[in-house]
Design an enzyme around this catalytic site. Structure first.
Site, mmCIF file in Angstrom:
data_model
loop_
_atom_site.group_PDB
_atom_site.id
_atom_site.type_symbol
_atom_site.label_atom_id
_atom_site.label_comp_id
_atom_site.label_asym_id
_atom_site.label_seq_id
_atom_site.Cartn_x
_atom_site.Cartn_y
_atom_site.Cartn_z
ATOM 1 N N ASP A 7 38.196 16.015 -1.100
ATOM 2 C CA ASP A 7 39.065 14.950 -0.621
ATOM 3 C C ASP A 7 40.213 15.575 0.163
ATOM 4 O O ASP A 7 40.555 16.738 -0.032
ATOM 5 C CB ASP A 7 39.599 14.168 -1.827
ATOM 6 C CG ASP A 7 40.608 13.123 -1.435
ATOM 7 O OD1 ASP A 7 40.270 12.235 -0.647
ATOM 8 O OD2 ASP A 7 41.751 13.206 -1.925
ATOM 9 N N ASP A 9 43.784 13.890 1.311
ATOM 10 C CA ASP A 9 45.162 13.576 0.930
ATOM 11 C C ASP A 9 45.380 13.733 -0.572
ATOM 12 O O ASP A 9 44.724 13.074 -1.376
ATOM 13 C CB ASP A 9 45.505 12.147 1.364
ATOM 14 C CG ASP A 9 45.392 11.978 2.869
ATOM 15 O OD1 ASP A 9 46.228 12.544 3.578
ATOM 16 O OD2 ASP A 9 44.440 11.305 3.322
#
Length: 172
Positions: A7, A9
């Site tokens: 991922d 952020d």
């Protein structure tokens, strides 16, 4: 082929908020640890929900350029808003399934690293091992796990992505 889906952020860097290309910075030591994963034979994929693309705040190309520059082998992103109910937006496994098709991956040999339960859910649905980091929204995700989230199995909880990668490499 083995791969790690990461991922963006709150996991690679930034915060628990979306930061657009040009504003986003990696956490300290991340590039070095990503290189160790690649040197160990893993493909690295970013998989990220970025609804700001559909709102015109950034472009798919800007995100791809940034993430490939961090050492990713490929970038899978969902530009849709939650209300679009697409099959690529996490917690759906669409981005992972697309990479599996593109790269002929063995998903039982793949890992997902993220800071939110939807990252973990996408990994579980695809058959990957999951690592939750405490950065970004990770602490909040751990609190949510104490509630009613049956079916979410996390293989490891790490302080940050660097610790997650160390654990992953030790577990081989």
């Amino acid at each position: 082929m083995r791969a790690v889906f990461i991922d963006r952020d709150g996991t690679l860097g930034g915060s628990d908020q979306i930061e657009y290309p040009g504003e986003f910075t990696l956490y300290k030591g991340v590039e070095e640890h990503l290189k160790k994963l690649k040197d160990s034979g893993f493909l690295l994929f970013s998989f990220t929900n970025q609804p700001g693309i559909s709102e015109g705040r950034s472009s798919r190309e800007q995100f791809r350029k940034e993430l490939l520059g961090f050492g990713m082998d490929d970038v899978y992103l969902c530009p849709h808003k939650p209300s679009d109910q697409c099959r690529c937006r996490k917690p759906a496994a669409g981005m992972i399934e697309e990479a599996c098709y593109d790269y002929h991956l063995k998903l039982n040999e793949c890992f997902v690293i993220g800071d939110r339960l939807k990252d973990m859910e996408a990994g579980i649905r695809a058959g990957c091992k999951t690592i939750l980091v405490r950065t970004g929204s990770g602490e909040e995700a751990l609190l949510q796990l104490e509630g009613d989230h049956e079916g979410i199995f996390i293989h490891n909880v790490a302080s940050d992505i660097n610790e997650a990668i160390k654990w992953l490499l030790r577990s081989l």
